[in-house]
Motif scaffolding. Structure first.
Motif, PDB file in Angstrom:
ATOM      1  N   ASP A  61      -1.309   3.103  -6.741  1.00  0.00           N
ATOM      2  CA  ASP A  61      -1.515   2.412  -8.019  1.00  0.00           C
ATOM      3  C   ASP A  61      -2.601   3.095  -8.849  1.00  0.00           C
ATOM      4  O   ASP A  61      -2.461   3.248 -10.072  1.00  0.00           O
ATOM      5  CB  ASP A  61      -1.879   0.946  -7.776  1.00  0.00           C
ATOM      6  N   LEU A  62      -3.681   3.508  -8.190  1.00  0.00           N
ATOM      7  CA  LEU A  62      -4.763   4.190  -8.897  1.00  0.00           C
ATOM      8  C   LEU A  62      -4.279   5.524  -9.469  1.00  0.00           C
ATOM      9  O   LEU A  62      -4.563   5.852 -10.629  1.00  0.00           O
ATOM     10  CB  LEU A  62      -5.940   4.418  -7.957  1.00  0.00           C
ATOM     11  N   ASN A  63      -3.516   6.257  -8.679  1.00  0.00           N
ATOM     12  CA  ASN A  63      -2.972   7.534  -9.184  1.00  0.00           C
ATOM     13  C   ASN A  63      -2.015   7.316 -10.338  1.00  0.00           C
ATOM     14  O   ASN A  63      -1.973   8.119 -11.285  1.00  0.00           O
ATOM     15  CB  ASN A  63      -2.288   8.307  -8.045  1.00  0.00           C
ATOM     16  N   TRP A  64      -1.227   6.256 -10.290  1.00  0.00           N
ATOM     17  CA  TRP A  64      -0.318   5.956 -11.403  1.00  0.00           C
ATOM     18  C   TRP A  64      -1.098   5.646 -12.658  1.00  0.00           C
ATOM     19  O   TRP A  64      -0.753   6.105 -13.753  1.00  0.00           O
ATOM     20  CB  TRP A  64       0.593   4.781 -11.023  1.00  0.00           C
ATOM     21  N   THR A  65      -2.180   4.895 -12.534  1.00  0.00           N
ATOM     22  CA  THR A  65      -3.012   4.570 -13.678  1.00  0.00           C
ATOM     23  C   THR A  65      -3.636   5.831 -14.268  1.00  0.00           C
ATOM     24  O   THR A  65      -3.655   6.026 -15.498  1.00  0.00           O
ATOM     25  CB  THR A  65      -4.114   3.561 -13.281  1.00  0.00           C
ATOM     26  N   ARG A  66      -4.128   6.701 -13.393  1.00  0.00           N
ATOM     27  CA  ARG A  66      -4.729   7.956 -13.866  1.00  0.00           C
ATOM     28  C   ARG A  66      -3.699   8.848 -14.536  1.00  0.00           C
ATOM     29  O   ARG A  66      -3.971   9.477 -15.572  1.00  0.00           O
ATOM     30  CB  ARG A  66      -5.370   8.690 -12.693  1.00  0.00           C
ATOM     31  N   ALA A  67      -2.496   8.918 -13.955  1.00  0.00           N
ATOM     32  CA  ALA A  67      -1.433   9.751 -14.545  1.00  0.00           C
ATOM     33  C   ALA A  67      -1.010   9.186 -15.893  1.00  0.00           C
ATOM     34  O   ALA A  67      -0.780   9.947 -16.847  1.00  0.00           O
ATOM     35  CB  ALA A  67      -0.249   9.830 -13.598  1.00  0.00           C
ATOM     36  N   SER A  68      -0.909   7.882 -15.993  1.00  0.00           N
ATOM     37  CA  SER A  68      -0.543   7.244 -17.270  1.00  0.00           C
ATOM     38  C   SER A  68      -1.611   7.507 -18.329  1.00  0.00           C
ATOM     39  O   SER A  68      -1.289   7.764 -19.498  1.00  0.00           O
ATOM     40  CB  SER A  68      -0.366   5.740 -17.088  1.00  0.00           C
ATOM     41  N   ALA A  69      -2.865   7.419 -17.945  1.00  0.00           N
ATOM     42  CA  ALA A  69      -3.944   7.668 -18.895  1.00  0.00           C
ATOM     43  C   ALA A  69      -3.977   9.122 -19.327  1.00  0.00           C
ATOM     44  O   ALA A  69      -4.303   9.437 -20.476  1.00  0.00           O
ATOM     45  CB  ALA A  69      -5.281   7.274 -18.263  1.00  0.00           C
ATOM     46  N   ALA A  70      -3.646  10.022 -18.424  1.00  0.00           N
ATOM     47  CA  ALA A  70      -3.673  11.448 -18.752  1.00  0.00           C
ATOM     48  C   ALA A  70      -2.533  11.807 -19.725  1.00  0.00           C
ATOM     49  O   ALA A  70      -2.692  12.712 -20.529  1.00  0.00           O
ATOM     50  CB  ALA A  70      -3.551  12.287 -17.478  1.00  0.00           C
TER      51      ALA A  70
END
Length: 71
Positions: A61-70
């Protein structure tokens, strides 16, 4: 069987009932001990696996959030 007195026959029948009861109690005790082992396994191994899976999901979930923000 008819050659025995009624008291002897009743005594043998009661002994048979006691034997069957003892066998049932022994099987019940054996099954409860197996259930205890299973409970201990669930309380240790399965909870540890569940915790690891929850940590893995949190990382995803954290990686998905970071990827979405990027993006």
């Amino acid at each position: 069987m008819n050659q025995f007195k009624i008291g002897t026959r009743l005594g043998m029948a009661f002994g048979l009932v006691l034997l069957i009861t003892a066998v049932i109690a022994a099987v019940g005790f054996w099954r409860l001990s197996m259930l205890k082992e299973t409970t201990v396994r669930i309380a240790t191994v399965e909870i540890e696996r569940n915790q690891l899976a929850m940590e893995w999901k949190a990382g995803i979930d954290l990686n998905w959030t970071r990827a979405s923000a990027a993006l």
